[in-house]
Scaffold this active site. Sequence first.
Site, PDB file in Angstrom:
ATOM      1  N   ALA A  63     -62.785  11.883 -23.729  1.00 17.12           N
ATOM      2  CA  ALA A  63     -62.756  11.257 -25.047  1.00 17.12           C
ATOM      3  C   ALA A  63     -61.845  12.117 -25.919  1.00 17.12           C
ATOM      4  O   ALA A  63     -61.500  13.241 -25.558  1.00 17.12           O
ATOM      5  CB  ALA A  63     -64.180  11.233 -25.621  1.00 17.12           C
ATOM      6  N   GLY A 102     -65.134  11.878 -20.502  1.00 18.15           N
ATOM      7  CA  GLY A 102     -65.118  10.423 -20.604  1.00 18.15           C
ATOM      8  C   GLY A 102     -64.166   9.781 -19.621  1.00 18.15           C
ATOM      9  O   GLY A 102     -64.333   8.623 -19.253  1.00 18.15           O
ATOM     10  N   GLU A 105     -66.147   9.496 -16.537  1.00 19.00           N
ATOM     11  CA  GLU A 105     -67.184   8.470 -16.810  1.00 19.00           C
ATOM     12  C   GLU A 105     -66.601   7.068 -16.746  1.00 19.00           C
ATOM     13  O   GLU A 105     -67.238   6.131 -16.275  1.00 19.00           O
ATOM     14  CB  GLU A 105     -67.833   8.749 -18.160  1.00 19.00           C
ATOM     15  N   GLU A 125     -68.193  18.651 -20.690  1.00 22.20           N
ATOM     16  CA  GLU A 125     -68.686  18.519 -22.059  1.00 22.20           C
ATOM     17  C   GLU A 125     -69.550  19.696 -22.504  1.00 22.20           C
ATOM     18  O   GLU A 125     -69.548  20.054 -23.670  1.00 22.20           O
ATOM     19  CB  GLU A 125     -69.486  17.222 -22.220  1.00 22.20           C
TER      20      GLU A 125
HETATM   21  N1  T1G Z   1     -59.113  15.384 -26.900  1.00 26.21           N
HETATM   22  C1  T1G Z   1     -58.118  15.632 -27.787  1.00 26.21           C
HETATM   23  N2  T1G Z   1     -57.072  16.462 -27.533  1.00 26.21           N
HETATM   24  C2  T1G Z   1     -57.039  17.043 -26.322  1.00 26.21           C
HETATM   25  C3  T1G Z   1     -58.039  16.820 -25.346  1.00 26.21           C
HETATM   26  C4  T1G Z   1     -59.114  15.937 -25.676  1.00 26.21           C
HETATM   27  N3  T1G Z   1     -60.083  15.646 -24.798  1.00 26.21           N
HETATM   28  N4  T1G Z   1     -57.726  17.561 -24.240  1.00 26.21           N
HETATM   29  C5  T1G Z   1     -56.569  18.208 -24.517  1.00 26.21           C
HETATM   30  N5  T1G Z   1     -56.161  17.896 -25.765  1.00 26.21           N
HETATM   31  C6  T1G Z   1     -54.937  18.368 -26.417  1.00 26.21           C
HETATM   32  C7  T1G Z   1     -54.958  19.866 -26.625  1.00 26.21           C
HETATM   33  O1  T1G Z   1     -55.614  20.183 -27.847  1.00 26.21           O
HETATM   34  C8  T1G Z   1     -53.467  20.176 -26.673  1.00 26.21           C
HETATM   35  O2  T1G Z   1     -52.990  19.748 -27.952  1.00 26.21           O
HETATM   36  C9  T1G Z   1     -52.883  19.199 -25.648  1.00 26.21           C
HETATM   37  O3  T1G Z   1     -53.854  18.141 -25.519  1.00 26.21           O
HETATM   38  C10 T1G Z   1     -52.659  19.828 -24.287  1.00 26.21           C
HETATM   39  O4  T1G Z   1     -53.925  20.407 -23.937  1.00 26.21           O
HETATM   40  C11 T1G Z   1     -67.866  10.900 -24.079  1.00 26.21           C
HETATM   41  C12 T1G Z   1     -67.939  13.385 -25.124  1.00 26.21           C
HETATM   42  C13 T1G Z   1     -56.974  18.445 -19.738  1.00 26.21           C
HETATM   43  C14 T1G Z   1     -57.314  20.630 -18.537  1.00 26.21           C
HETATM   44  O5  T1G Z   1     -63.277  18.687 -22.475  1.00 26.21           O
HETATM   45  O6  T1G Z   1     -59.600  20.827 -20.567  1.00 26.21           O
HETATM   46  O7  T1G Z   1     -65.153  13.209 -23.003  1.00 26.21           O
HETATM   47  O8  T1G Z   1     -52.159  21.999 -28.706  1.00 26.21           O
HETATM   48  O9  T1G Z   1     -53.055  22.776 -23.928  1.00 26.21           O
HETATM   49  O10 T1G Z   1     -53.584  23.540 -20.509  1.00 26.21           O
HETATM   50  O11 T1G Z   1     -68.748  12.162 -22.341  1.00 26.21           O
HETATM   51  O12 T1G Z   1     -56.597  20.030 -22.135  1.00 26.21           O
HETATM   52  O13 T1G Z   1     -50.595  20.343 -27.663  1.00 26.21           O
HETATM   53  O14 T1G Z   1     -51.565  19.908 -29.944  1.00 26.21           O
HETATM   54  O15 T1G Z   1     -55.330  22.181 -22.942  1.00 26.21           O
HETATM   55  O16 T1G Z   1     -52.519  21.470 -19.455  1.00 26.21           O
HETATM   56  C15 T1G Z   1     -64.162  16.099 -22.390  1.00 26.21           C
HETATM   57  C16 T1G Z   1     -60.450  19.060 -22.548  1.00 26.21           C
HETATM   58  C17 T1G Z   1     -64.024  15.695 -23.813  1.00 26.21           C
HETATM   59  C18 T1G Z   1     -61.173  18.231 -21.481  1.00 26.21           C
HETATM   60  C19 T1G Z   1     -55.206  20.164 -19.766  1.00 26.21           C
HETATM   61  N6  T1G Z   1     -62.894  16.566 -21.873  1.00 26.21           N
HETATM   62  N7  T1G Z   1     -59.076  19.323 -22.184  1.00 26.21           N
HETATM   63  O17 T1G Z   1     -54.978  21.543 -19.974  1.00 26.21           O
HETATM   64  O18 T1G Z   1     -53.209  21.427 -21.802  1.00 26.21           O
HETATM   65  S1  T1G Z   1     -65.557  15.210 -24.531  1.00 26.21           S
HETATM   66  C20 T1G Z   1     -62.541  17.862 -21.990  1.00 26.21           C
HETATM   67  C21 T1G Z   1     -58.768  20.253 -21.231  1.00 26.21           C
HETATM   68  C22 T1G Z   1     -65.957  13.784 -23.679  1.00 26.21           C
HETATM   69  C23 T1G Z   1     -67.578  12.021 -23.121  1.00 26.21           C
HETATM   70  C24 T1G Z   1     -67.382  13.333 -23.767  1.00 26.21           C
HETATM   71  C25 T1G Z   1     -57.304  20.532 -21.035  1.00 26.21           C
HETATM   72  C26 T1G Z   1     -56.723  19.931 -19.751  1.00 26.21           C
HETATM   73  P1  T1G Z   1     -51.744  20.546 -28.608  1.00 26.21           P
HETATM   74  P2  T1G Z   1     -53.913  21.812 -23.178  1.00 26.21           P
HETATM   75  P3  T1G Z   1     -53.506  22.062 -20.376  1.00 26.21           P
END
Ligand code: T1G
Length: 689
Positions: A63, A102, A105, A125
């Site tokens: 998400a 998400g 999911e 999460e």
């Molecule tokens: N939402 C918004 N922005 C995100 C994002 C996300 N989920 N994931 C990454 N970004 C942005 C990040 O801030 C950066 O922005 C750019 O993308 C590159 O990220 C309902 C509630 C996928 C392994 O926790 O682990 O789903 O700095 O530098 O090193 O159940 O991003 O360029 O402006 O990290 O190649 C669950 C979080 C969300 C995954 C890639 N998902 N992301 O790593 O790039 S909650 C996560 C990561 C959810 C549901 C629940 C990593 C990556 P900017 P990056 P990377």
Amino acid sequence: MSNFVSVTRDGGVAVVSIDNPPVNALSFHVREPLMQALVSLRDDPEVAAIVIACAGRTFVAGADITEFGKPMQQPELRAIIAVLEAIAKPTVAAIHGTALGGGLELALSCHVRVADAGAKLGLPEVKLGLLPGGGGTVRLPRLVGAEKALGMIVSGTPIGAAEALAAGLVDAVFDSDLTAKAISFARDMAAKGGRFTPVRDRLDRLDPAELPEFDKQAAELAKKARGLEAPIACAQAVRNAITLPFDEALAAERTLFLKLVGGDQSRAQRHLFFAEREAAKIPGKDLSRRKIARIGVIGAGTMGGGIAMAFANGGYPVTLLETSGEALQRGLATIDKNYAVSVARGSLSEEAKRQRLGLFKGTTDYNDLADCDLIVEAVFEEMAVKKEVFGRLDAVARPGAILATNTSYLDVNEIAASTSRPQDVLGLHFFSPANVMKLLEIVRAEKTAPDALATVVELARRIGKVPVVVGVCHGFVGNRMLAARGAESEALLLEGATPSQIDRAFTDFGWPMGPFQMGDLAGLDIGWRNRKARGQTAAIADALCEQGRFGQKTGRGFYLYENGSRVPAPDPDVEALIRAKAAEKGIAPRTISADEIIERTLYPLINEGAKILEEKISARASDIDVVWVNGYGFPVGKGGPMFWAGLEGVDKIVARLDHWHEQTGKEIFRVTPLLRQMAVSGSWEGVAS
Ligand code: T1G
């Protein structure tokens, strides 16, 4: 369609492709067209099967975290998942990159998941202080069983495609042509016909007889939660998948999610997620990066060896230099032993150990550093020694090579000035053990070139470090603030608090351990040597060191460690020593509350952080949070010292610092102007440049 969601047809198979760089987060501008596409394809008689795929480098990675804490625009992810799961036609998720949160999911609401061989799948999460809020806690156990699901969800650690196939999370893994093969898979399913069982109706992997074992595992995991709510909630939600009907378990997941997402802990952990990424941003448009192919490390002791391993672990060849063959062999043997320990623990394969050791080249000749692109020195913490090393590097290093010092305290500007190339000089302050600790303070000297800085920041992330750029001052950010946090430790002892009481106040706050246990672990002799070098004293710690009580390594320090135990036991002799020292100073013992301990240790920590912002040693308050969470164990559920100051109330902090300043006259309690200003504005944002 929209720019973010497109649909193509391959015969009777419709391919829905999401394209929302950089990670295909399920932002509102994706959810809306995605819902429209799914409803339309569901009702289209020409469509026999549906494939969900993503453009770019990864399947949906979750998400959109930036949307949390604001009103969620419809359709929510849960509504999309409900529609997708109810589609009777075969639905196939084609997963590449990192299908996380998400994103996974969404894939779980398809009948089938196929993955690229290099894909990773997970529900991280919990690292955001949340639990999977899109049905992951109820669907994942239905595919992989409750215990596997519990481990994945409470740790938040993704698994690879092969492990996912073996566990039943994916149905096929392909080495290439993922989408084309996903389409064939979908077409074959449609041709075969019959009913396709949605994950929600899969009960074969759920077994209530597993509950006792499940509860045992959950209890073990709960012990590691250290005050964090999300891991506990995750375990409860997965347990519900076993004990409750699907819809009740789903409703319970929603209730737990809403409680977490509105709480301070998740706000703190989401703050840290973005703070870590912000810290890696260097002001300056389109900075070039220098080529880094080979690393040189000078010094094969504890720090040098750990630094060399950190780079080798990231796949970089390392030339390791020592002053003598004997010291070099000793250092290389230690590295080999460290890898052997990892192999014995099962965290490293024999093959990986062999590969990494193959990246090392040892030498005692500085000329062998001539082909290195980055050279890091980790020699004795003495300015004259550092200058001698940099003088020699200046003579042999190729033009454009980056020259880095691992100093913890010394003036990097002075070191840079001792070379003919100050633009190539900066600090890389690793934390011991350097191959394990995430934090890397990157010290920007006055003349450090922006491209050199940008190069090492990117390199740090590539080797799995969390980089924070800091300015030059004594102790940079972390150690300078650590001194402020510890300044009152002895006074608190002399006034009546015991080491255990102070350490307990810290662990109750959420620190992994308190300052006295930490001192015993690191070795009290280190601080003793530093104090003597700077002409400082600490009545109690000096007295302990004079008795040879250096901590765990001598079996006695502030605590006793009987028979080699690492568990600290209070020592009446130490408490008698403290009382005797207090009596010498005419200090009568009194009862000291945990609140007072926090006020006289953590409030000066925050005040020092504010000074660091005033002096522009740190560019952002959030950078300071990243330093403290990744380098010193500040509890993630409190978001770092500067974020926590907002939770605690900066006005309260200022008032209590004023109180202690009036009481004691001590400088560490003098409220710095920026902190007083914050008490009014209530936010750190937009203060530092
Ligand atoms: N939402 C918004 N922005 C995100 C994002 C996300 N989920 N994931 C990454 N970004 C942005 C990040 O801030 C950066 O922005 C750019 O993308 C590159 O990220 C309902 C509630 C996928 C392994 O926790 O682990 O789903 O700095 O530098 O090193 O159940 O991003 O360029 O402006 O990290 O190649 C669950 C979080 C969300 C995954 C890639 N998902 N992301 O790593 O790039 S909650 C996560 C990561 C959810 C549901 C629940 C990593 C990556 P900017 P990056 P990377």
